[in-house]
Design an enzyme around this catalytic site. Structure first.
Site, mmCIF file in Angstrom:
data_model
loop_
_atom_site.group_PDB
_atom_site.id
_atom_site.type_symbol
_atom_site.label_atom_id
_atom_site.label_comp_id
_atom_site.label_asym_id
_atom_site.label_seq_id
_atom_site.Cartn_x
_atom_site.Cartn_y
_atom_site.Cartn_z
ATOM 1 N N LEU A 1 41.049 45.255 49.567
ATOM 2 C CA LEU A 1 42.016 45.280 48.428
ATOM 3 C C LEU A 1 42.319 46.697 48.257
ATOM 4 O O LEU A 1 41.511 47.571 48.483
ATOM 5 C CB LEU A 1 41.450 44.624 47.219
ATOM 6 N N SER A 2 43.388 47.091 47.229
ATOM 7 C CA SER A 2 43.534 48.463 47.082
ATOM 8 C C SER A 2 42.630 49.035 46.392
ATOM 9 O O SER A 2 42.347 50.241 46.504
ATOM 10 C CB SER A 2 44.919 48.461 46.293
ATOM 11 N N GLU A 3 41.708 48.274 45.418
ATOM 12 C CA GLU A 3 40.772 49.245 44.621
ATOM 13 C C GLU A 3 39.687 47.905 44.620
ATOM 14 O O GLU A 3 39.909 46.876 44.226
ATOM 15 C CB GLU A 3 41.080 49.441 43.331
ATOM 16 N N THR A 4 38.296 48.506 44.702
ATOM 17 C CA THR A 4 37.177 47.685 44.281
ATOM 18 C C THR A 4 36.650 48.847 43.225
ATOM 19 O O THR A 4 36.255 49.982 43.568
ATOM 20 C CB THR A 4 36.139 47.589 45.455
#
Length: 263
Positions: free
Chosen positions: A46-49
């Site tokens: 995902l774009s961010e964790t």
């Protein structure tokens, strides 16, 4: 026995599953080695964790990783983390302060299911159109400004929606990301967010870019309170406020998935 870590996936800046921007939230009892957190973020893809833990001395701590690197500020994963705190980890909490590389970030529950983040303002400064930007975007912006992100201002929402950039050429530019923006048809302004050089081809909805977009458009439109739409394929809605040294960024969130990571 493998180590089990809780994992949540939340769609942020939307009230419906499959909208907004998906972020992973991983609560920890202690920080994992950086390379393990980076591997988890890459695996999540995902774009961010966001990784969050509660320190007895400093309170709640948060860190964010794209699939390729740690970043200093992320909006949608902060909103997703606050949603998990308010609904799963610390129900009854109405406000939380998250300590980060960008300083303390406060998230407050508002009426209904809206949450408002208090973020640092990052006003962009005018700069010449960088060499290679027009070829990368396939269009010429009216002006460009730079903070962490390169902000490319266009005349209309239609121009921003129509962009189909060359991501390889964008990644070659010496900026964290490129953020096309324009006045909106149903919002005060619209934007998109491309950060291929940090592993994010197009981010569906980006809270941190509004740290620069909000002061720019507040000054341009002459008003502090702004409605913003990020016009990616998934789309997202942000209620924003310019507060001089800070910006308020409000949105909704919805849980998509909860489970465990086995390490």
């Amino acid at each position: 026995m493998p180590t089990r870590l809780r994992l949540y996936q939340v769609d942020a800046f939307t009230s419906q599953v499959f909208g907004g921007n998906p972020a992973a939230v991983c609560p920890l009892d202690a920080w994992l080695p950086d390379e393990v957190m980076q591997a988890i973020a890459l695996e999540n893809n995902l774009s961010e964790t966001a990784f969050v833990l509660r320190d007895e001395v400093r309170g709640w701590q948060i860190r964010w990783f794209t699939p390729t690197q740690e970043v200093d500020l992320c909006g949608h994963a902060t909103l997703a983390t606050a949603y998990i705190l308010f609904t799963r980890l610390a129900p009854g909490l109405e406000q939380v302060q998250l300590h980060s590389r960008s300083g303390p970030l406060v998230v407050t529950q508002r009426e209904g299911d809206w949450m408002e983040m208090d973020f640092p303002s990052r006003p962009p400064e005018p700069c010449p159109i960088p060499e290679g930007l027009v070829e990368a975007l396939g269009a010429t912006p009216r002006e460009t400004l730079a903070a962490r992100d390169l902000v490319a201002v266009f005349d209309s929402e239609e121009q921003v929606r129509a962009l189909n950039p060359d991501l390889t050429k964008l990644a070659a530019l010496d900026y964290f990301s490129v953020v096309p923006t324009a006045p909106g048809l149903e919002a005060d302004f619209v934007s998109r967010f491309f950060a291929p050089r940090v592993g994010v081809p197009e981010d569906p909805v980006t809270g941190s870019s509004h740290c620069s977009l909000v002061p720019y458009w507040a000054r341009k439109l002459g008003k502090p309170q702004l409605l913003a739409h990020q016009v990616s394929a998934r789309g997202g809605v942000l209620q924003c406020e310019d507060r001089d040294e800070r910006v308020g960024i409000a949105g909704q969130a919805v849980l998509y998935l909860e489970g465990y990571i086995s390490l």
